[in-house]
Scaffold this active site. Structure first.
Site, PDB file in Angstrom:
ATOM      1  NE  ARG A 216     -54.148  -0.921  14.676  1.00 45.42           N
ATOM      2  CZ  ARG A 216     -54.028  -0.624  16.160  1.00 45.42           C
ATOM      3  NH1 ARG A 216     -54.481   0.613  16.743  1.00 45.42           N
ATOM      4  NH2 ARG A 216     -53.004  -1.287  17.321  1.00 45.42           N
TER       5      ARG A 216
ATOM      6  CG  ASP B 199     -57.573  -5.415  18.562  1.00 46.47           C
ATOM      7  OD1 ASP B 199     -57.196  -5.114  19.565  1.00 46.47           O
ATOM      8  OD2 ASP B 199     -58.360  -6.419  18.213  1.00 46.47           O
TER       9      ASP B 199
ATOM     10  CD  GLN C  76     -55.236  -8.251  19.714  1.00 44.00           C
ATOM     11  OE1 GLN C  76     -55.034  -7.680  18.694  1.00 44.00           O
ATOM     12  NE2 GLN C  76     -54.872  -9.658  19.626  1.00 44.00           N
ATOM     13  CD  GLU C  77     -50.012  -0.280  19.922  1.00 49.09           C
ATOM     14  OE1 GLU C  77     -49.471   0.510  19.908  1.00 49.09           O
ATOM     15  OE2 GLU C  77     -51.232   0.046  18.411  1.00 49.09           O
ATOM     16  N   GLY C  78     -53.395  -1.821  23.922  1.00 49.93           N
ATOM     17  CA  GLY C  78     -52.979  -1.361  25.449  1.00 49.93           C
ATOM     18  C   GLY C  78     -53.440  -2.067  26.143  1.00 49.93           C
TER      19      GLY C  78
END
Length: 477
Positions: A151, A186, A189-191
């Site tokens: 990113r 993003d 999503q990761e969290g």
């Protein structure tokens, strides 16, 4: 006058009736025998045959599915292979319930050579192919999620790397590569994937949101905070500017709808935060650096002077600098903010129990605040302050002997990293210093351990989208 039926005629009627009943019975049996094999095949997979004294049936082997997930992080690439049964329970892969391996450096280290970046994954891909049975590989979804490292790359470097990776998987892989298999995930999503992982392993999915746990993850480039809130609280979430991740993520797990507050703070992961903290002193002595160190810190292609004042590192002075880096005094337009003007989700019962992962685990275990021999431990946030005050008294030349578990390139920042975590929890996220948290690298699941990381949540999403699974039990909105 009508003749009475004879005994012989009664016998003929009974014989005809019995024959008719027998024919109907045999027809029924034939029909059942005809459909039984198809029922067996529709519910079970496998080519093994079970021989009985009356009929040959397929050996009944439960349906199972595999998923392969690559975590392309800022410091390295990791592969995870999971094996699920038809109820989305984890099955063993050898003696463990997941296969895991990693390689360094991460894809972002190949900013000028996308082809080499893609090829760095080949050893991990080959290992995954050895784990998944050959006959199931074409049906096995493969995913690659790039996180903060890509990113932060300038220009179109990240796009070129991802294109090279996608091309490699399609040409080289025997797995099922969908059009959306490769991409940057993003922070939302990761969290949310991490939240799913932790609560799945703990057996919380399907329960009320108040019975789930919150998660916080400190990666290299970003930090995430995620927890479930009530529907009413979710409605209070402020709108974000166009192009930014929303504060609330809706998902359905085991038929239960959850509203997740999730936010990812880019540039506030462990490695990235060091750069932000050194920016505050801008080439001047920094009281977060261990006494006696004089050098430079490089992050994302930028160099920063890193050296301590003559008096060495100091907890209170360092904390003041970190507060500036976190921008805790930025205007808060929402009433309740964490830092940098970010809405904090409002708190509540979904945040009362907190699991923290990645560098939230490695930093405390590196200085024995948490037990490095355990996959997870409970500590109080206050313990980070106590440990930092001790570490900050250490001179750089003595640090390696005193804290042998810390990587050498992290030794100058041992004081900084601990104060940063304490300040982030207390002043950034607004948590009570006396709150107990679980620092976790792995979590117990049945008789094995599962990595406390987002890829399992991603795998559950990928598997639940397959036709054989009930779409109303698991889906991500």
């Amino acid at each position: 006058m009508q003749e009475l039926p004879t005994l012989a005629s009664f016998k003929m009627v009974l014989l005809w009736q019995n024959t008719k009943n027998m024919m109907n019975f045999m027809t029924l049996i034939t029909f059942l025998l005809f459909i039984m094999p198809s029922i067996s095949y529709s519910q079970y997979l496998g080519n093994n045959i079970l021989l009985t004294n009356r009929k040959i049936f397929p050996k009944q082997e439960p349906i199972s599915s595999y998923a392969v997930v690559f975590d392309a992080g800022s410091t390295g690439s990791r592969v995870h292979v999971y094996h699920f049964d038809q109820n989305l329970n984890l099955l063993h892969v050898g003696k463990d319930v997941e296969f895991y391996n990693k390689t360094t450096p991460g894809l972002s280290a190949y900013a000028d050579n996308p082809k080499e970046a893609a090829e760095s994954l080949i050893p991990l891909l080959e290992q995954a192919e050895r784990v998944v049975p050959v006959n199931l590989q074409p049906k096995t979804p493969v995913k690659l999620g790039a996180t903060a490292g890509l990113r932060l790359l300038d220009g179109n470097s990240s796009e070129l790397i991802l294109e090279a990776v996608s091309s490699l998987l399609k040409k080289r892989s025997t797995f099922n590569v969908q059009s959306d298999a490769v991409g940057i995930i993003d922070g939302t999503q990761e969290g949310s994937y991490l939240w799913v992982t932790i609560n799945y392993v703990l057996g919380n999915l399907g329960k009320d949101f108040s019975e789930t746990v919150a998660v916080a993850d400190l990666g290299g480039g970003s930090v995430q905070m995620v927890y479930a809130v009530s529907r009413e609280q979710a409605k209070k979430a402020p709108q974000v500017p166009q192009g930014e991740d929303p504060y609330i993520k809706k998902i359905v797990l085991k038929g239960k709808k959850y509203y997740l507050y999730v936010h990812s703070y880019l540039r506030f992961g462990k490695e990235a935060s060091r750069a932000e903290i050194l920016k505050v002193t801008n080439g001047s002595p920094n009281p977060c650096i261990l006494a006696g160190y004089h050098g430079t810190y490089t992050y994302s292609g930028e160099e920063y002077k890193a050296f301590s004042p003559a008096s060495g590192s100091n907890f209170d002075e360092c904390k003041e600098i970190i507060l500036k880096a976190l921008k805790v005094n930025d205007p808060c337009p929402y009433g309740k903010c964490s830092f940098g003007g970010i809405w904090n989700g409002g708190g509540g019962s979904g945040q009362k129990t907190l699991y923290v992962t990645s560098s939230f685990y490695y930093v405390p275990t590196g200085v024995n605040i948490a037990d490095p021999n355990k996959p997870n431990s409970k500590i109080r946030i206050e313990d980070l302050k106590t440990g930092a005050e001790q570490v900050c008294k250490t001179k750089y030349k003595d640090a390696k002997a005193t804290y042998p578990l810390i990587y050498e390139d992290s030794l100058p920042y041992a004081c900084l990293d601990l104060i940063y975590q304490y300040t982030l929890f207390v002043d950034g996220f607004g948590l009570d210093p006396l709150q107990e948290i679980t620092v976790a690298n792995q979590i117990e699941y049945q008789d094995a351990l599962v990595d406390a990381a987002w890829p399992l949540g991603n795998a559950i999403e990928a598997i639940s989208s397959l036709p054989k699974f009930d779409p109303f039990m698991y889906y991500f909105i």
